[in-house]
Design a protein around this motif. Structure first.
Motif, mmCIF file in Angstrom:
data_model
loop_
_atom_site.group_PDB
_atom_site.id
_atom_site.type_symbol
_atom_site.label_atom_id
_atom_site.label_comp_id
_atom_site.label_asym_id
_atom_site.label_seq_id
_atom_site.Cartn_x
_atom_site.Cartn_y
_atom_site.Cartn_z
ATOM 1 N N UNK B 97 0.808 -1.177 -0.028
ATOM 2 C CA UNK B 97 -0.059 -0.187 0.027
ATOM 3 C C UNK B 97 0.859 1.323 0.089
ATOM 4 N N UNK B 98 2.065 1.171 0.774
ATOM 5 C CA UNK B 98 2.839 2.457 0.944
ATOM 6 C C UNK B 98 3.481 2.529 -0.216
ATOM 7 N N UNK B 99 3.958 1.548 -0.934
ATOM 8 C CA UNK B 99 4.856 1.438 -2.049
ATOM 9 C C UNK B 99 3.950 2.339 -3.315
ATOM 10 N N UNK B 100 2.575 1.681 -3.322
ATOM 11 C CA UNK B 100 1.754 2.426 -4.375
ATOM 12 C C UNK B 100 1.533 3.896 -3.850
ATOM 13 N N UNK B 101 1.079 4.227 -2.876
ATOM 14 C CA UNK B 101 0.821 5.675 -2.252
ATOM 15 C C UNK B 101 2.152 6.307 -2.495
ATOM 16 N N UNK B 104 2.470 7.466 -6.219
ATOM 17 C CA UNK B 104 1.582 8.311 -6.584
ATOM 18 C C UNK B 104 1.830 9.751 -5.845
ATOM 19 N N UNK B 105 2.075 9.733 -4.636
ATOM 20 C CA UNK B 105 2.273 11.098 -4.028
ATOM 21 C C UNK B 105 3.365 11.826 -4.356
ATOM 22 N N UNK B 109 3.243 15.350 -6.402
ATOM 23 C CA UNK B 109 3.843 16.492 -5.615
ATOM 24 C C UNK B 109 4.726 17.012 -6.686
ATOM 25 N N UNK B 110 5.533 16.495 -7.588
ATOM 26 C CA UNK B 110 6.435 16.983 -8.309
ATOM 27 C C UNK B 110 5.619 17.831 -9.580
ATOM 28 N N UNK B 111 4.467 17.219 -9.938
ATOM 29 C CA UNK B 111 3.612 17.930 -10.964
ATOM 30 C C UNK B 111 2.935 19.330 -10.089
ATOM 31 N N UNK B 112 2.793 19.066 -8.949
ATOM 32 C CA UNK B 112 2.128 20.326 -8.240
ATOM 33 C C UNK B 112 3.036 21.220 -8.256
ATOM 34 N N UNK B 113 4.350 21.070 -8.044
ATOM 35 C CA UNK B 113 5.376 22.054 -7.545
ATOM 36 C C UNK B 113 5.920 22.605 -9.089
ATOM 37 N N UNK B 141 9.599 7.747 -4.423
ATOM 38 C CA UNK B 141 8.550 7.514 -3.538
ATOM 39 C C UNK B 141 8.270 5.967 -3.164
ATOM 40 N N UNK B 142 8.595 5.095 -4.314
ATOM 41 C CA UNK B 142 8.612 3.726 -4.123
ATOM 42 C C UNK B 142 9.559 3.248 -3.039
ATOM 43 N N UNK B 143 10.602 3.874 -3.037
ATOM 44 C CA UNK B 143 11.608 3.468 -2.042
ATOM 45 C C UNK B 143 11.566 4.023 -0.500
#
Lengths: 271, 167
Positions: B97-101, B104-105, B109-113, B141-143
């Protein structure tokens, strides 16, 4: 009732967000300073622990390559001796010229040594944080230098910390001089090899600029002292409009950024 | 999770994030420690504490960089609020779950900034660098986020919980 509570909560959040975004500069600095002062002791502790570990590992690793290190240091001594002789001649000539022309001795600006505490939390900015602030005499928009040259300028300054915008950051602009002609150095971030880069623009197109030429600060504008090394020219080309030359520069002081930098304590820097 | 624990975790996370070295080949992006912590908190706390955590994460993130205060707050609030709303649908105790989140997060974040900085003129938009950062964001993010989850859940379980007294 529960729904109403939820709506009220998000309205309060939106209001808080708006308030934070509209805070005047002075309040923003104070809020940022509060967080920085809270976290700085933790960071310093982690950093010191890391450095001690690294020093221990280096000293253990050093025993293996002692012979090679000795050889390298010997050749370094020969090179430095030659450089010292050359420097002595230049110094004597310089002194003579200064006396002849009755130049005023340039006043040595007071410098405040500061330890580099951390880098920016966001990868979008090229900045580091130093562990000295207003209380130690560090002011906003002052030049930050190291023995290798210009590092950048101070941006956000709190009571005991200050953010230093490196010259490789696109928001940092420095008036510079190369081969007796002027231009503007702007940061370009970091390339994919990990080297910070800067670009000098508006160089007169008829002045010959070569790879390896030294780029120094011009002293114009009042923020940066004169004749501080920014870096060496890596590549030269004519700008897009064909009116000026531009040169890619490797900022030496940012590449070799050490643990300690010096902040200009000049009272008259531009605000 | 108590407010005190949330505060301490976020302060420590911010301190670590500023000390971890950036990797040039992925566009010098930061290690998303604060993002990982907020994901963990969002799946384990009530609405009021989640808002507090999102605000705190945003303020810390902006305080440790030269960007204007409040720039990252909308992202952290949306991330926290969105995950909190979806927490019934997610397995909060699975590394995957944390890998996928995380993946994505950090991408979001990169797109947002990129959008916020280029729209406000704070950073020039460089499509090549943005592409490298998006790819790098996936990896980081995945790591990082699963690692943050493992570390914080170990710490969280090690903290003794107050016993309820039954009459």
């Amino acid at each position: 009732m529960v729904e109403q509570k939820k709506v009220l909560r998000w309205v309060a959040v939106a209001f808080a967000l708006l308030l934070i975004l509209l805070l005047p500069d002075g309040c923003t600095s104070r809020v940022k300073g509060l967080f920085k002062n809270l976290v700085t002791p933790v960071q310093s502790g982690i950093l010191k622990g890391g450095r001690s570990l690294k020093a221990g590992a280096d000293s253990v690793r050093g025993f293996g390559g002692l012979a090679e290190e000795n050889l390298r240091l010997r050749s370094e001594v020969v090179r430095l001796q030659a450089e010292a002789r050359l420097n002595k001649n230049i110094e004597e000539e310089n002194l003579k010229l200064r006396k002849l022309l009755a130049f005023h001795n340039r006043q040595t600006k007071a410098l405040i040594p500061a330890e580099v505490a951390a880098r920016s939390i966001s990868g979008w900015w090229q900045s580091v944080r130093i562990a000295k602030g207003i209380k130690e005499g560090v002011l906003h928009n002052r030049a930050v230098i190291s023995p290798d040259g210009l590092v950048g300028r101070t941006a956000d300054v709190s009571a005991h910390t200050a953010e230093v915008l490196l010259i490789s950051d696109p928001a940092c602009k420095v008036s510079a001089r190369v081969n007796h002609t002027f231009g503007l150095v702007t940061g370009q971030g970091v390339n994919l090899k990990g080297y910070p880069v800067a670009r000098m623009r508006f160089i007169h197109k008829d002045i010959p600029i070569r790879v390896g030429d030294e780029v120094v600060t011009s002293g114009l504008g009042g923020v940066f002292p004169r004749d501080v090394l920014i870096g060496r020219v890596e590549a030269v080309r004519i700008g897009e409009n064909g009116l000026y030359q531009e040169a890619d520069i490797l900022p030496q002081a940012v590449i070799n950024l050490t643990d300690v930098v010096f902040v200009s304590a000049d009272e008259e820097g531009a605000e | 999770m108590s407010s005190l624990l949330i505060t301490l975790l976020l302060l420590l996370g911010a301190a670590f994030q500023t000390l971890l070295p950036s990797l040039a080949f992925i566009g010098s992006l930061e290690w998303p420690v604060l993002t990982g912590l907020l994901i963990y908190i969002s799946l384990r706390t009530d609405g009021a504490r989640l808002i507090y955590a999102s605000l705190m994460a945003g303020l810390l993130y902006d305080s440790f960089s030269p960007m204007p205060l409040g720039t990252s707050l909308p992202f952290f609030l949306l991330l926290g609020g969105g995950l909190h709303a979806l927490r019934g649908e997610l397995f909060a105790d699975q590394v995957v779950t944390y890998f996928m989140l995380g993946l994505l997060a950090v991408l979001l974040k990169t797109i947002y900034f990129a959008v916020v900085f280029s729209a406000s003129g704070l950073r020039p938009l460089q499509p090549g660098l943005l592409a490298v950062r998006l790819a790098g964001g996936f990896i980081l993010g995945a790591v990082t986020v699963p690692l943050v989850y493992l570390a914080v859940s170990m710490l969280h379980h090690a903290i003794p919980k107050p016993r309820r007294r039954w009459l």
